[in-house]
Design a protein around this motif. Sequence first.
Motif, PDB file in Angstrom:
ATOM      1  N   ALA A 359      69.072   0.222  27.169  1.00 45.32           N
ATOM      2  CA  ALA A 359      68.880   0.488  28.596  1.00 45.32           C
ATOM      3  C   ALA A 359      68.077  -0.616  29.267  1.00 45.32           C
ATOM      4  O   ALA A 359      68.240  -0.883  30.470  1.00 45.32           O
ATOM      5  CB  ALA A 359      68.188   1.834  28.792  1.00 45.32           C
ATOM      6  N   GLU A 360      67.213  -1.280  28.494  1.00 44.63           N
ATOM      7  CA  GLU A 360      66.405  -2.376  29.017  1.00 44.63           C
ATOM      8  C   GLU A 360      67.112  -3.722  28.905  1.00 44.63           C
ATOM      9  O   GLU A 360      66.822  -4.640  29.673  1.00 44.63           O
ATOM     10  CB  GLU A 360      65.073  -2.445  28.260  1.00 44.63           C
ATOM     11  CG  GLU A 360      64.093  -1.340  28.618  1.00 44.63           C
ATOM     12  CD  GLU A 360      63.572  -1.508  30.029  1.00 44.63           C
ATOM     13  OE1 GLU A 360      62.982  -2.549  30.341  1.00 44.63           O
ATOM     14  OE2 GLU A 360      63.805  -0.593  30.835  1.00 44.63           O
ATOM     15  N   LEU A 361      68.039  -3.851  27.957  1.00 42.55           N
ATOM     16  CA  LEU A 361      68.627  -5.159  27.665  1.00 42.55           C
ATOM     17  C   LEU A 361      69.942  -5.435  28.378  1.00 42.55           C
ATOM     18  O   LEU A 361      70.259  -6.589  28.667  1.00 42.55           O
ATOM     19  CB  LEU A 361      68.845  -5.298  26.150  1.00 42.55           C
ATOM     20  CG  LEU A 361      67.579  -5.280  25.278  1.00 42.55           C
ATOM     21  CD1 LEU A 361      67.945  -5.387  23.801  1.00 42.55           C
ATOM     22  CD2 LEU A 361      66.633  -6.415  25.679  1.00 42.55           C
ATOM     23  N   VAL A 362      70.735  -4.401  28.651  1.00 37.65           N
ATOM     24  CA  VAL A 362      72.063  -4.618  29.239  1.00 37.65           C
ATOM     25  C   VAL A 362      72.032  -4.290  30.725  1.00 37.65           C
ATOM     26  O   VAL A 362      71.209  -3.470  31.173  1.00 37.65           O
ATOM     27  CB  VAL A 362      73.141  -3.759  28.536  1.00 37.65           C
ATOM     28  CG1 VAL A 362      73.188  -4.067  27.053  1.00 37.65           C
ATOM     29  CG2 VAL A 362      72.907  -2.278  28.763  1.00 37.65           C
ATOM     30  N   PRO A 363      72.901  -4.882  31.529  1.00 33.67           N
ATOM     31  CA  PRO A 363      72.965  -4.533  32.954  1.00 33.67           C
ATOM     32  C   PRO A 363      73.354  -3.067  33.133  1.00 33.67           C
ATOM     33  O   PRO A 363      74.172  -2.546  32.371  1.00 33.67           O
ATOM     34  CB  PRO A 363      74.072  -5.464  33.491  1.00 33.67           C
ATOM     35  CG  PRO A 363      74.215  -6.546  32.474  1.00 33.67           C
ATOM     36  CD  PRO A 363      73.843  -5.949  31.157  1.00 33.67           C
ATOM     37  N   VAL A 427      58.938  13.361  32.365  1.00 36.15           N
ATOM     38  CA  VAL A 427      58.662  11.968  31.983  1.00 36.15           C
ATOM     39  C   VAL A 427      59.577  11.017  32.756  1.00 36.15           C
ATOM     40  O   VAL A 427      59.134   9.980  33.277  1.00 36.15           O
ATOM     41  CB  VAL A 427      58.847  11.784  30.460  1.00 36.15           C
ATOM     42  CG1 VAL A 427      58.847  10.308  30.083  1.00 36.15           C
ATOM     43  CG2 VAL A 427      57.740  12.525  29.707  1.00 36.15           C
ATOM     44  N   PHE A 428      60.848  11.385  32.838  1.00 35.77           N
ATOM     45  CA  PHE A 428      61.811  10.562  33.586  1.00 35.77           C
ATOM     46  C   PHE A 428      61.360  10.403  35.033  1.00 35.77           C
ATOM     47  O   PHE A 428      61.365   9.291  35.586  1.00 35.77           O
ATOM     48  CB  PHE A 428      63.184  11.224  33.517  1.00 35.77           C
ATOM     49  CG  PHE A 428      64.306  10.409  34.108  1.00 35.77           C
ATOM     50  CD1 PHE A 428      65.027   9.519  33.327  1.00 35.77           C
ATOM     51  CD2 PHE A 428      64.645  10.535  35.449  1.00 35.77           C
ATOM     52  CE1 PHE A 428      66.067   8.775  33.873  1.00 35.77           C
ATOM     53  CE2 PHE A 428      65.685   9.794  36.005  1.00 35.77           C
ATOM     54  CZ  PHE A 428      66.391   8.917  35.212  1.00 35.77           C
ATOM     55  N   ALA A 439      62.907   4.380  33.205  1.00 36.73           N
ATOM     56  CA  ALA A 439      62.750   5.836  33.088  1.00 36.73           C
ATOM     57  C   ALA A 439      63.580   6.376  31.927  1.00 36.73           C
ATOM     58  O   ALA A 439      63.109   7.235  31.157  1.00 36.73           O
ATOM     59  CB  ALA A 439      63.161   6.514  34.392  1.00 36.73           C
ATOM     60  N   LEU A 440      64.815   5.896  31.785  1.00 39.23           N
ATOM     61  CA  LEU A 440      65.667   6.349  30.682  1.00 39.23           C
ATOM     62  C   LEU A 440      65.081   5.926  29.343  1.00 39.23           C
ATOM     63  O   LEU A 440      65.064   6.714  28.377  1.00 39.23           O
ATOM     64  CB  LEU A 440      67.082   5.789  30.841  1.00 39.23           C
ATOM     65  CG  LEU A 440      68.085   6.212  29.766  1.00 39.23           C
ATOM     66  CD1 LEU A 440      68.341   7.711  29.833  1.00 39.23           C
ATOM     67  CD2 LEU A 440      69.394   5.444  29.916  1.00 39.23           C
ATOM     68  N   THR A 441      64.587   4.695  29.272  1.00 42.42           N
ATOM     69  CA  THR A 441      64.007   4.190  28.025  1.00 42.42           C
ATOM     70  C   THR A 441      62.827   5.048  27.570  1.00 42.42           C
ATOM     71  O   THR A 441      62.733   5.453  26.406  1.00 42.42           O
ATOM     72  CB  THR A 441      63.546   2.732  28.206  1.00 42.42           C
ATOM     73  OG1 THR A 441      64.681   1.907  28.469  1.00 42.42           O
ATOM     74  CG2 THR A 441      62.835   2.221  26.961  1.00 42.42           C
TER      75      THR A 441
END
Length: 489
Positions: A359-363, A427-428, A439-441
């Motif tokens: 989720a952090e690495l891909v668009p 948390v999200f 948020a997803l991560t």
Amino acid sequence: MSYEPDPRRWKALAVSLTAGFMGLLDVSIVNVALPSMQAGLHASSGGIRWVVSGYALAFGLVLVTGGRLGDAFGRRNMFLGALAAFVLTSALAGAAPNETTLVLARLAQGLAAGMLTPQNTGLIQDLFRGAERGRAFGMFGAVVGISTAVGPILGGVIIAVFGAEDGWRWVFYVNVPIGVLAFALALRLLPRSEKKQLKISSEIDFVGIALLAVAVLGVLLPVIDSDSGGFKQLWWLFLVAAAFGFAFVRWERSVVRRGRSPLLDTRLFTGTPGYASGAAVGALYFCGFAGIWLVFAMYFQQGLGYSPLQSGLSVTPFALGSAVSAAVAGRLVPRFGRRLTVTGLAMVATGLLAVALLAELVPPSASGWAFALPLVFAGVGGGMVISPNTTLTLECVPVRMAGVAGGALQTGQRIGTAIGTAVLASVFGLVLGHGYPVALTVALGCAAILTCGALALAIAELRARRRRASEDEREERTAETSAADVHRT
């Protein structure tokens, strides 16, 4: 007395599992339909939240009571009554003209589903023995896991077919024809219970029902209302829950000492090998597992602008992996036992962490495809958790406690679902200011941590099983040696 298997037992199981699937499906299927409901009824966000929360609350409140009533008055009678009520309340929910009617219908639907679900485990205990019982429990566990995973997909498909404004109504209406058919088949296939001369006052533990209901309510109410300040305003209910839970245990022990029928025989947790630890594994796993679907729905629909169908299809890889592995894992329980759940939990945690990293690495535009492989991996692991854990947890339960044992197991899972969904959604929302990917991560990282907690419990149970097996083996060798000495003498 010899055991004569019912020749229609597998057909009866298929009917009961179909009905059980509907009740469990309605826990998650409405997640993707919430925007459609809010638009169609011009409802408030608080009222729509209770469409989900109210069902979970009512469902969890009556599971143990439903199991006990099935034990006392017959599974068939309870199954047919609860199924008829579920079909009726589903129709009422679909036809609801306003927010208040919909919430009330969902509360009633949750009560019916909570009465229906524990009859499945009771029927399995009644109809099957030996290896067949393990296979049947495996199928039930697969239904529990798959129904939760495919809910968002089916909800998205139904809304796509019937339209965004009124499509949510068909999320409920679809239960009606399936439920009517299941009722007709159940009348033919489910075995009739022996007539019992029961005294309501002695067979039904009304004090236990009231104490347990307040304890469960005290846990669930602040949790399901957490995103509107439930924890801050209703924290005192946790103290009430603890007090009533303690009183419930004391009361149930006194009922057993007096030779009467308890609502929940506490000897299930102290005298049935593997039950307490298996129930804990299931509850903690559902804390991490069940909440991810609402998080994914918010990420894909609110963050990326996906339609409900696209959102549902994005989590299809998990459902597919879970469906395949659950069917296989149920057959492998006799051979691999608790090792299946340990392996499965490790795979789920790994898959969720991989999605969190991606989720952090891909668009964001590529996330649907990028998440597919780790979701398949996590889904395969998930199928190896619920089905085997259900089988292993209930394998030593006496038949007379089958319904209430299944109800207690499901209650733990419903509480875990409510807590996990509230925690992950909170948390999200708290991290959302840093963007949807972050948020997803963070939310999936929390889910992985909860899953690792279940993994630690499963490893401890595996070691306990090995110790019990070693002790049994030593006792057998000692007995054989003693017998040989006596024979030589």
